[in-house]
Design a protein around this motif. Sequence first.
Motif, PDB file in Angstrom:
ATOM      1  N   GLU A  65       0.835  -1.195   0.000  1.00  0.00           N
ATOM      2  CA  GLU A  65       0.000   0.000   0.000  1.00  0.00           C
ATOM      3  C   GLU A  65       0.878   1.256   0.000  1.00  0.00           C
ATOM      4  N   TRP A  66       0.379   2.273  -0.736  1.00  0.00           N
ATOM      5  CA  TRP A  66       1.097   3.570  -0.764  1.00  0.00           C
ATOM      6  C   TRP A  66       0.702   4.395   0.453  1.00  0.00           C
ATOM      7  N   ARG A  67       1.713   5.006   1.079  1.00  0.00           N
ATOM      8  CA  ARG A  67       1.440   5.942   2.163  1.00  0.00           C
ATOM      9  C   ARG A  67       1.515   7.368   1.614  1.00  0.00           C
ATOM     10  N   LYS A  68       0.581   8.225   2.025  1.00  0.00           N
ATOM     11  CA  LYS A  68       0.480   9.582   1.480  1.00  0.00           C
ATOM     12  C   LYS A  68       0.792  10.622   2.552  1.00  0.00           C
ATOM     13  N   TYR A  75      13.015   1.871  -1.133  1.00  0.00           N
ATOM     14  CA  TYR A  75      11.724   2.554  -1.152  1.00  0.00           C
ATOM     15  C   TYR A  75      11.523   3.204  -2.510  1.00  0.00           C
ATOM     16  N   LYS A  76      10.272   3.273  -2.900  1.00  0.00           N
ATOM     17  CA  LYS A  76       9.888   4.012  -4.100  1.00  0.00           C
ATOM     18  C   LYS A  76       9.122   5.242  -3.626  1.00  0.00           C
ATOM     19  N   ARG A 118       7.136   8.880  -4.828  1.00  0.00           N
ATOM     20  CA  ARG A 118       6.464   9.577  -5.932  1.00  0.00           C
ATOM     21  C   ARG A 118       6.058  10.950  -5.414  1.00  0.00           C
ATOM     22  N   GLU A 161       8.521   9.896 -10.164  1.00  0.00           N
ATOM     23  CA  GLU A 161       8.889   8.979  -9.074  1.00  0.00           C
ATOM     24  C   GLU A 161      10.322   8.518  -9.233  1.00  0.00           C
ATOM     25  N   ASN A 163       8.865  -0.663   0.348  1.00  0.00           N
ATOM     26  CA  ASN A 163       7.800   0.111   0.979  1.00  0.00           C
ATOM     27  C   ASN A 163       7.552   1.332   0.117  1.00  0.00           C
ATOM     28  N   SER A 164       6.327   1.609  -0.154  1.00  0.00           N
ATOM     29  CA  SER A 164       5.956   2.716  -1.051  1.00  0.00           C
ATOM     30  C   SER A 164       5.350   3.845  -0.261  1.00  0.00           C
ATOM     31  N   PHE A 165       5.723   5.129  -0.661  1.00  0.00           N
ATOM     32  CA  PHE A 165       5.160   6.340  -0.064  1.00  0.00           C
ATOM     33  C   PHE A 165       4.647   7.215  -1.182  1.00  0.00           C
ATOM     34  N   VAL A 166       3.611   7.955  -0.800  1.00  0.00           N
ATOM     35  CA  VAL A 166       3.129   8.972  -1.719  1.00  0.00           C
ATOM     36  C   VAL A 166       3.331  10.323  -1.046  1.00  0.00           C
TER      37      VAL A 166
END
Length: 1256
Positions: A1060-1063, A1084-1085, A1087, A1100, A1253-1256
């Motif tokens: 899940e992306w965290r914003k 980490y990715k 964007r 990104e 782990n993905s962040f927005v």
Amino acid sequence: MQLKIMLKKKHLSAGRVPLILFLCQMISALDVPLDLVQPPTITQQSPKDYIIDPRENIVIQCEAKGKPPPSFSWTRNGTHFDIDKDPLVTMKPGSGTLVINIMSEGKAESYEGVYQCTARNERGAAVSNNIVVRPSRSPLWTKERLEPIILRNGQSLVLPCRPPIGLPPAIIFWMDNSFQRLPQSERVSQGLNGDLYFSNVLPEDTREDYICYARFNHTQTIQQKQPISLKVISVDELNDTIAANLSDTEFYGAKSSKERPPTFLTPEGNESHKEELRGNVLSLECIAEGLPTPIIYWIKEDGTLPANRTFYRNFRKTLQIVHVSEADSGSYQCIAKNALGAVHHTISVTVKAAPYWIVAPQNLVLSPGENGTLICRANGNPKPRISWLTNGVPIEIALDDPSRKIDGDTIIFSNVQESSSAVYQCNASNKYGYLLANAFVNVLAEPPRILTSANTLYQVISNRPALLDCAFFGSPMPTIEWFKGTKGSALHEDIYVLHDNGTLEIPVAQKDSTGTYTCVARNKLGMAKNEVHLEIKDPTRIIKQPEYAVVQRGSKVSFECKVKHDHTLIPTIMWLKDNGELPNDERFSTDKDHLVVSDVKDDDGGTYTCTANTTLDSASASAVLRVVAPTPTPAPIYDVPNPPFDLELTNQLDKSVQLTWTPGDDNNSPITKFIIEYEDAMHEAGLWRHQAEVSGTQTTAQLKLSPYVNYSFRVMAENSIGRSMPSEASEQYLTKAAEPDQNPTAVEGLGTEPDNLVITWKPLNGFQSNGPGLQYKVSWRQKDGDDEWTSVVVANVSKYIVSGTPTFVPYLIKVQALNDVGFAPEPAAVMGHSGEDLPMVAPGNVRVNVVNSTLAEVHWDPVPLKSVRGHLQGYRIYYWKAQSSSKRNRRHIEKKILTFQGTKTHGMLPGLQPYSHYALNVRVVNGKGEGPASTDRGFHTPEGVPSAPSSLKIVNPTLDSLTLEWDPPSHPNGILTEYILKYQPINSTHELGPLVDLKIPANKTRWTLKNLNFSTRYKFYFYAQTSVGSGSQITEEAITTVDEAGILPPDVGAGKGKEEWRKEIVNGSRSFFGLKGLMPGTAYKVRVGAEGDSGFVSSEDVFETGPAMASRQVDIATQGWFIGLMCAVALLILILLIVCFIRRNKGGKYPVKEKEDAHADPEIQPMKEDDGTFGEYSDAEDHKPLKKGSRTPSDRTVKKEDSDDSLVDYGEGVNGQFNEDGSFIGQYSGKKDKEPAEGNESSEAPSPVNAMNSFV
């Protein structure tokens, strides 16, 4: 309006007296042409009082003119003088002049007497004055014995001269035996009678050669008196002299030598009388004696002395008034003063007058039947008597003439006839003299004639009077008319002055006065005319005057004198010093504009004058030179020139003008050039444009002008320092309007619609219009037809639209300028086209040749030119990558476009994707747009090398193994055959170990490497292959663990394919954001997206946090550095205890506990239990620097910064930064917080867990 001249008197201002005198002289003698019958006129005669030289022949002049030529006769002492009876007397042929030959024999005294000449012809007789002939006399002094004169010091003295009476009277002067004039002063001076007066004598007056000389100028002889001896002695010397010479010496004077008040030596008494004739010089004399020497003063008792006619001579002892008149009569007083008193003498002056003319009779020319008058008016003191004679006979006894009537000083003539012609004499006389005037009456009938030479050229300086002569004759008296120019333009009386003698006066001649003037004379018998020409010249002016100069002795000085003059006049420059010629010294040199004095001396000081003379005028200017002693010379100051000045426009023509200026000071740097600018006050007021440039030696420029422009000019000077300020603007000059001399430029014909032709051009500006009413004549016709030109005149615009034209047809177009004066030259035709339409036909026979996996060549057949329906701009290829129907529905097909200019029929398609199916079509392009597309043509590209794998992750590190996970290349560019993995270890000195190659099947996306060394860093190189070759590689690094104990389980979700992306919402004005709570050693990715009115845009990137520091499984207690550290700490504690003990013994307190808490050693701070990090020292130097994208561990532990927004949250590890496209790139080192330790338990590092782990 024509100007007529009648015989009337013109009233001129007093400021033109010289002009009045000149005109009066012309009017006073009305000349009758000598080819016409006329009475005699005496033209030359000897003076009334004629003193002759007895040593030369006697010549008594009498000349006269007349038609027929007159005959001459003489009287002597009132009776006829028969010259034929005296062989010594002859008369010159054709003349009345007598020559008496006394040089051969005879005496001059025999011919003394009163002579009068008569000139006679059939129209009358004229007589001369009574000529009194007397021979000059220069008698000798009578013999006399002159005794020596002995005087006491201070006595007065008069040395008599008493010259013999001669004719004319002699000129007296005193000299010595050496013919040197005796010095004179206020004490010693010569009187009007020739005597030498001494107010008082001094011993230096003693001499034996006081000689009086008498010079008789007529005979050029000098007679001298016997020398007079004078001796001045003191009282003692006088007694001795008396005793020795009493028998033969007499004493002159008896006055005491003591100081005394003045008394007059001449004139005698208190009063005297003086009589003088009007017009002579009145000379009054007072000479006084006294001791000390008196001073003479003059006053007029009943008035003031005339300022401009009064002169003092002979040390103020003589008062002279020149041109004396009756108003100068009165009492004059001379006053003699010295320290002891004053004496005065009054002279009563009476001014008498011989007769003088008020109106002298003038010759009178009448036509038969006319009337006229002769006037003879004279004045004198006493009043003169007027008498008339006719033909030399008193009018009372002359033959009676019914046409004349005598009325005192006037003779009135009425209804004269030819027999009325005669010569009349008017005699005015009193006891002091007489006047005799001849005036004839000539009765003639003659048509007008002009006596002034034809085509006479008059040259006059501008702003000065111009006098154009028109001498004329006619009987009756003609009227005079003046015209200017060949078309007879009128002359106005308020501008011109017409004089009775026919002269036309232009009081203030200007440049526009130049031209041809015609004089026309008319009377009832006919008409005559004459042309004269007038040229107005520029005045000569000194525009750069010499300046006052102070120079040092021995230096050089230069005076500049720049002269501006009319170009047709050549000036002569002359330099004067103190109004005299320059010294004849080679130190003085002159050139055209300068006077240079070298090696200046003291006597060079003075006034230097520059004089410029032409044939018509002159100008001068002066400057003073002062010579001083030498002083140190200051260094010159260099600057830009001063602005030019005195701008003047001359030679003003329709299309050119001459501009002249005066340069300003060059400020010690020579002027190299002048820049001329102009302003058009009519069209572009306030805007100055470049006109011309001339060299720095010129001060005149001939400028080309355009019509209908209101010009003003200014000039700037330039030297090596820079450019001067502009000069003041010149006067304005408006050129005449003319037809345009050029046509609009940039003429084009382009259609905006298929059925129109838009003709455009660049309009002329106001400067180019050459006159008012600027318009354009627009003409057009089809190029390939026989149609006539169609024209329309439009206002001052830049476009005209022709409607209803066929599509894309060539036209010939002309745009011609015109104004109120006329048309510009015929313009050249340019070609244009009517409007274009879309092409009608698609290219055919499209062929594709695949060159390689990324390049294809396309060929096609050209379309017929007629089907293009416009300008062929080229061909355009649309190509795109073909997709399946399912993908096509989800995503719009992106087409690419390539355009090939001109008539090309092939082109290359670069940048294709290998192993793909493409489709394309071709279209023709014109100015309107594209034509229909050709049939789509498909083609395939062959395989190529793949791109790099999309990602590479290293997960599940163990003591001797690492697991690699990857995603296939995003662009395989063919069928993948296998993956190639290469890896090698990195030791503590950053050296690379042996490289191991490993091939992995193409269907794998995960691979585990076993039998690796524990706690070792490895570098991996990973790429894919197709049958064509290898693609780009991706690199990564990882470390095996120390042992398997303490390895943390992976986070929930780690290892899953999707996270899940965290914003985080960030303020739009910020350009960075800090990420917190990240796991060490984790990829980490990130964007970064921006949302606005135009939608959502994002970018990104991938980054990895630094790994947790792995600790070696060693006993720290055995390490040397740890033992040394502990010893240092123990020593420090011991010192502190000693200090505390000493202070406590002194009663002080020392808060050891607080100080220890405040200065706790960071090296012994235990780890925080919540983040699993260590507080021990970690050597980060074992890691080799990594490339972009690889993991980089932190090299030390630092204190966390106060700001939560910082991108560098962990000290000097790795700094965060942003890409050029705004994406965030950076790596975070492991976060280490410090807390108080509760024991000496060892800490262990957790195993790194690789998770996405993905962040927005």
